[in-house]
Design a protein around this motif. Structure first.
Motif, PDB file in Angstrom:
ATOM      1  N   THR A 177      -4.026  14.395 -12.651  1.00 49.60           N
ATOM      2  CA  THR A 177      -5.301  13.840 -12.198  1.00 49.60           C
ATOM      3  C   THR A 177      -5.170  13.062 -10.891  1.00 49.60           C
ATOM      4  O   THR A 177      -6.172  12.785 -10.248  1.00 49.60           O
ATOM      5  CB  THR A 177      -5.896  12.904 -13.265  1.00 49.60           C
ATOM      6  N   GLN A 178      -3.952  12.739 -10.496  1.00 52.72           N
ATOM      7  CA  GLN A 178      -3.718  11.983  -9.255  1.00 52.72           C
ATOM      8  C   GLN A 178      -2.715  12.723  -8.381  1.00 52.72           C
ATOM      9  O   GLN A 178      -1.798  13.367  -8.894  1.00 52.72           O
ATOM     10  CB  GLN A 178      -3.152  10.592  -9.576  1.00 52.72           C
ATOM     11  N   PRO A 179      -2.858  12.610  -7.053  1.00 57.95           N
ATOM     12  CA  PRO A 179      -1.851  13.193  -6.157  1.00 57.95           C
ATOM     13  C   PRO A 179      -0.471  12.587  -6.427  1.00 57.95           C
ATOM     14  O   PRO A 179      -0.349  11.564  -7.098  1.00 57.95           O
ATOM     15  CB  PRO A 179      -2.347  12.818  -4.757  1.00 57.95           C
ATOM     16  N   SER A 180       0.551  13.191  -5.866  1.00 62.26           N
ATOM     17  CA  SER A 180       1.921  12.746  -6.118  1.00 62.26           C
ATOM     18  C   SER A 180       2.124  11.284  -5.733  1.00 62.26           C
ATOM     19  O   SER A 180       1.511  10.780  -4.801  1.00 62.26           O
ATOM     20  CB  SER A 180       2.914  13.621  -5.344  1.00 62.26           C
ATOM     21  N   THR A 181       3.002  10.630  -6.481  1.00 65.82           N
ATOM     22  CA  THR A 181       3.450   9.292  -6.124  1.00 65.82           C
ATOM     23  C   THR A 181       4.362   9.421  -4.911  1.00 65.82           C
ATOM     24  O   THR A 181       5.162  10.353  -4.828  1.00 65.82           O
ATOM     25  CB  THR A 181       4.229   8.668  -7.303  1.00 65.82           C
ATOM     26  N   ILE A 182       4.240   8.499  -3.954  1.00 65.01           N
ATOM     27  CA  ILE A 182       5.095   8.510  -2.771  1.00 65.01           C
ATOM     28  C   ILE A 182       5.939   7.239  -2.787  1.00 65.01           C
ATOM     29  O   ILE A 182       5.392   6.128  -2.822  1.00 65.01           O
ATOM     30  CB  ILE A 182       4.282   8.599  -1.466  1.00 65.01           C
ATOM     31  N   LYS A 183       7.276   7.413  -2.768  1.00 67.07           N
ATOM     32  CA  LYS A 183       8.201   6.278  -2.838  1.00 67.07           C
ATOM     33  C   LYS A 183       9.242   6.377  -1.731  1.00 67.07           C
ATOM     34  O   LYS A 183       9.662   7.472  -1.369  1.00 67.07           O
ATOM     35  CB  LYS A 183       8.943   6.276  -4.183  1.00 67.07           C
ATOM     36  N   GLY A 188      12.685   1.715  -2.574  1.00 63.41           N
ATOM     37  CA  GLY A 188      11.931   1.810  -3.812  1.00 63.41           C
ATOM     38  C   GLY A 188      10.454   1.459  -3.655  1.00 63.41           C
ATOM     39  O   GLY A 188       9.687   1.536  -4.597  1.00 63.41           O
ATOM     40  N   LYS A 189      10.051   1.086  -2.436  1.00 65.50           N
ATOM     41  CA  LYS A 189       8.650   0.738  -2.186  1.00 65.50           C
ATOM     42  C   LYS A 189       7.747   1.929  -2.504  1.00 65.50           C
ATOM     43  O   LYS A 189       8.050   3.069  -2.139  1.00 65.50           O
ATOM     44  CB  LYS A 189       8.470   0.325  -0.733  1.00 65.50           C
ATOM     45  N   ILE A 190       6.643   1.657  -3.183  1.00 66.37           N
ATOM     46  CA  ILE A 190       5.665   2.702  -3.524  1.00 66.37           C
ATOM     47  C   ILE A 190       4.538   2.674  -2.497  1.00 66.37           C
ATOM     48  O   ILE A 190       3.853   1.664  -2.342  1.00 66.37           O
ATOM     49  CB  ILE A 190       5.129   2.511  -4.952  1.00 66.37           C
ATOM     50  N   PHE A 191       4.374   3.776  -1.782  1.00 67.20           N
ATOM     51  CA  PHE A 191       3.306   3.902  -0.775  1.00 67.20           C
ATOM     52  C   PHE A 191       2.010   4.407  -1.411  1.00 67.20           C
ATOM     53  O   PHE A 191       0.935   4.100  -0.943  1.00 67.20           O
ATOM     54  CB  PHE A 191       3.723   4.841   0.352  1.00 67.20           C
ATOM     55  N   ARG A 192       2.152   5.249  -2.427  1.00 67.06           N
ATOM     56  CA  ARG A 192       0.986   5.767  -3.168  1.00 67.06           C
ATOM     57  C   ARG A 192       1.416   5.912  -4.613  1.00 67.06           C
ATOM     58  O   ARG A 192       2.385   6.580  -4.915  1.00 67.06           O
ATOM     59  CB  ARG A 192       0.563   7.118  -2.575  1.00 67.06           C
ATOM     60  N   GLY A 193       0.656   5.236  -5.506  1.00 67.64           N
ATOM     61  CA  GLY A 193       1.061   5.210  -6.914  1.00 67.64           C
ATOM     62  C   GLY A 193       0.482   6.297  -7.749  1.00 67.64           C
ATOM     63  O   GLY A 193      -0.266   7.117  -7.375  1.00 67.64           O
TER      64      GLY A 193
END
Length: 193
Positions: A177-183, A188-193
């Motif tokens: 339901t959500q686009p990929s997580t970007i890390k 380890g910073k998450i740009f998109r969760g």
């Protein structure tokens, strides 16, 4: 002697692979949304994709692949610490995009203003097949105009892009339901969760 006809730029591709090989931009299903994709080594195709999406080159792009080996040309693998590799490889194939150090020769039309590149090994069967047939990763960015809602159907994509896209791969999304997580692999910073 038989001659194989060479397609000109006005010919209609018969397959997604043909469209990619001719420098076209395609719409294809990913894990959660439809994506715009092209051959990452074709600067003209990437510029066309950015123009269609109205995305500035400085933002950089994601590459999506069938396996990590396809990404090694673009990633500076030697800079990835051993203790980070378990995180990466345990998340793949899957919907985690990792921001990694870019290889020295990775083109700026992919990395934008960064010295990193965002990459993902997918488990989506359609994307895996496309990358296998092309023999390399695809550029992967959501099939929408920058800042607009994501596209979740081929009909929406056709309405948005019409003839700007060379081929529409009308196959199902991957069920997320959500686009990929970007890390970021280093922090380890998450740009998109």
């Amino acid at each position: 002697m038989w001659r194989i006809p060479v397609a000109d730029s006005t010919s209609v591709p018969k397959t997604a692979l043909t469209a990619l090989q001719q420098g076209g931009v395609i719409v294809y299903p990913t894990e959660a949304v439809y994506g715009l994709g092209c051959d990452p080594d074709d600067q003209h195709a990437v510029e066309k994709l950015l123009a269609i999406k109205q995305r500035p080159v400085e933002k950089g792009l994601i590459l999506i692949a069938d396996n990590y080996g396809q990404l090694l040309k673009y990633v500076d693998d030697a800079k990835i610490p051993m203790d980070k590799r378990a995180d990466i490889f345990s998340s793949w194939p899957g919907a985690i995009t990792w921001v990694m150090p870019a290889a020295k020769n990775t083109p700026k039309w992919l990395t934008g203003q960064f010295d990193t590149i965002a990459v993902r090994v997918t488990n989506h069967p359609t994307v895996k097949r496309l990358c296998q047939e092309l023999g390399k990763p695809l550029v992967s960015t959501s099939a929408n105009l920058s800042g607009q809602d994501t596209v979740t159907s081929i009909e929406m994509a056709k309405s948005e892009f019409d003839q700007q896209v060379a081929f529409y791969v009308d196959e199902p999304l991957g069920g997320r339901t959500q686009p990929s997580t970007i890390k970021d692999v280093m922090t380890g910073k998450i740009f998109r969760g």
